[in-house]
Design an enzyme around this catalytic site. Structure first.
Site, PDB file in Angstrom:
ATOM      1  N   LYS A  34      39.248  30.008  27.704  1.00 28.09           N
ATOM      2  CA  LYS A  34      39.516  30.049  29.305  1.00 28.09           C
ATOM      3  C   LYS A  34      37.391  29.446  29.071  1.00 28.09           C
ATOM      4  CE  LYS A  34      37.438  33.740  31.124  1.00 28.09           C
ATOM      5  NZ  LYS A  34      37.908  35.477  31.537  1.00 28.09           N
ATOM      6  N   ARG A 129      38.736  44.985  39.786  1.00 25.86           N
ATOM      7  CA  ARG A 129      39.607  44.046  40.071  1.00 25.86           C
ATOM      8  C   ARG A 129      40.996  44.336  39.581  1.00 25.86           C
ATOM      9  NH1 ARG A 129      37.568  38.762  35.442  1.00 25.86           N
ATOM     10  NH2 ARG A 129      38.758  39.855  35.327  1.00 25.86           N
TER      11      ARG A 129
END
Ligand code: PLP
Length: 361
Positions: A34, A129
């Site tokens: 990413k 998260r």
């Protein structure tokens, strides 16, 4: 145009070294792309370095790599959006998941596409998260195992992304124990017990017992050569595979004190503090040689730049980086070089105004 120089040999070296290091304890790597937007040239380089699994947070990046014939297994490492499910099933071999509604829809879509979709169930161990709460894991696994065309290929967790929680013997052992219980109860073989990211490097190096862990998802450490707890270089890895090259477009003698009535800069930030910081506490005026470089906040995270030449970064607006060149004798058009941290590199990769130049030496 500023240039981001990308040294493929150094990236290949880092990938190979990390892969071999982890393999010594039977831990596999999902190479996370990413940071480089799934760039096919870089993805290819990771594959040449021996990385067999590539993970990305954006399905578009995975599609780009697949369309460029990158030979790897692809893992979507962001929880899939409902609207992307057909693409996820079509292009990703694996995805990280934490919602039953989404997993059921992946199952329906996989049946429709006559495919098996592999999922890695994410568990939150305290970083807050993504991931299911640990006490729900048995219900989730039971339900997932009943779904058609879905293969539960792994259980994963993540650290130091939101809560800033670091992996320790305590939370890693807790995760291993949880996974062991599930494997035992449901008689599962798990291809991935994925214990985290680059922030797990120090734990990996120091832990006596790796437990059930057999995989990490590694991006930053591979590209920037540092672990991400103290940002110390990892021995024998390159920390300079990426280099930013900018150009001086203006050189002027300037006072350190702005003239006129001060409100705030182009980003609404107080200018006073920012100038004081570079004033060595002195009230009297100083003249310095200031250079404007052809890069700005549209392209870069200024705090993440580390100059190779001995200059001081004063600040930046959208289109200029403003520096004090100190005693250097620079010319208009001269190139100045910078190392980048994660955020600066992410922005540089994303900016269409920075030329990406690959070298392999
Ligand atoms: C970004 C990400 C990683 C990789 O993190 P690095 O710090 O680059 O190693 C791993 N897992 C997930 C879920 C991520 O979002």
């Amino acid at each position: 145009m500023p240039i981001l120089e990308i040294n493929l040999r150094k990236i290949r070296h880092n990938a190979k070294l990390l892969k071999n290091l982890l393999a010594q304890r039977n831990v596999s790597i999902i190479g996370i792309t990413k940071l480089v937007l799934g760039d096919p040239t870089i993805a290819m380089t990771l594959v040449q370095g021996g990385i067999e699994y590539l993970g990305d947070s954006r399905i578009n990046n995975i599609i780009k790599m697949k369309k460029n014939n990158i030979r790897a297994q692809f893992v979507l490492i962001r929880i899939p959006s409902i609207t992307e499910i057909p693409l996820v099933v079509k292009y990703a071999n694996y995805s990280l998941n934490s919602e039953l509604k989404t997993i059921r829809m992946l199952s329906n879509e996989a049946v429709k596409q006559k495919k098996i979709h592999n999922i890695i169930l994410m568990v939150d161990m305290g970083d807050l998260r993504e991931g299911i709460n640990i006490f729900n894991i048995e219900c989730f696994v039971e339900e997932i195992l009943r779904l058609k065309n879905i293969n539960l290929s792994g259980i994963g967790t993540n650290f130091k992304c939101f809560g800033g929680i670091i992996p320790t013997d305590e939370n890693m052992n807790e995760f291993s124990k949880l996974v062991f219980g599930i494997k035992d109860k449901f008689e599962l073989e798990l291809e991935f017990v994925s214990g985290g990211n680059s922030a797990n490097f120090n734990w990996f190096k120091s832990c006596k017992n790796i437990g059930e862990i057999n995989n990490f998802r590694i991006g930053e450490a591979m590209f920037l050569g540092k672990e991400t707890i103290n940002y110390e270089p990892i021995p024998n890895l390159y920390t300079d595979a990426f280099k930013l090259i900018t150009e001086i477009v203006e050189l002027k003698q300037r006072s350190v004190i702005p003239k006129g009535i001060i409100v705030s800069n182009a980003f609404g930030e107080s200018v006073q503090t920012y100038h004081n910081k570079n004033n060595n506490g002195k009230k009297s005026d100083i003249i310095r040689t200031q250079a404007l470089l052809n890069i700005g906040r549209q392209d870069i995270a200024v705090k993440g730049l580390n100059p190779k030449e001995s200059i001081n970064i004063l600040g930046a607006s959208s289109d200029y980086l403003v520096v004090d060149i100190r005693d250097n004798q620079f010319q208009i058009g001269q190139k100045l070089h910078f190392d980048l941290n994660y955020e600066a590199l992410l922005r540089a990769m994303t900016s269409p105004y920075i030329h990406k130049k690959f070298i392999d030496i």
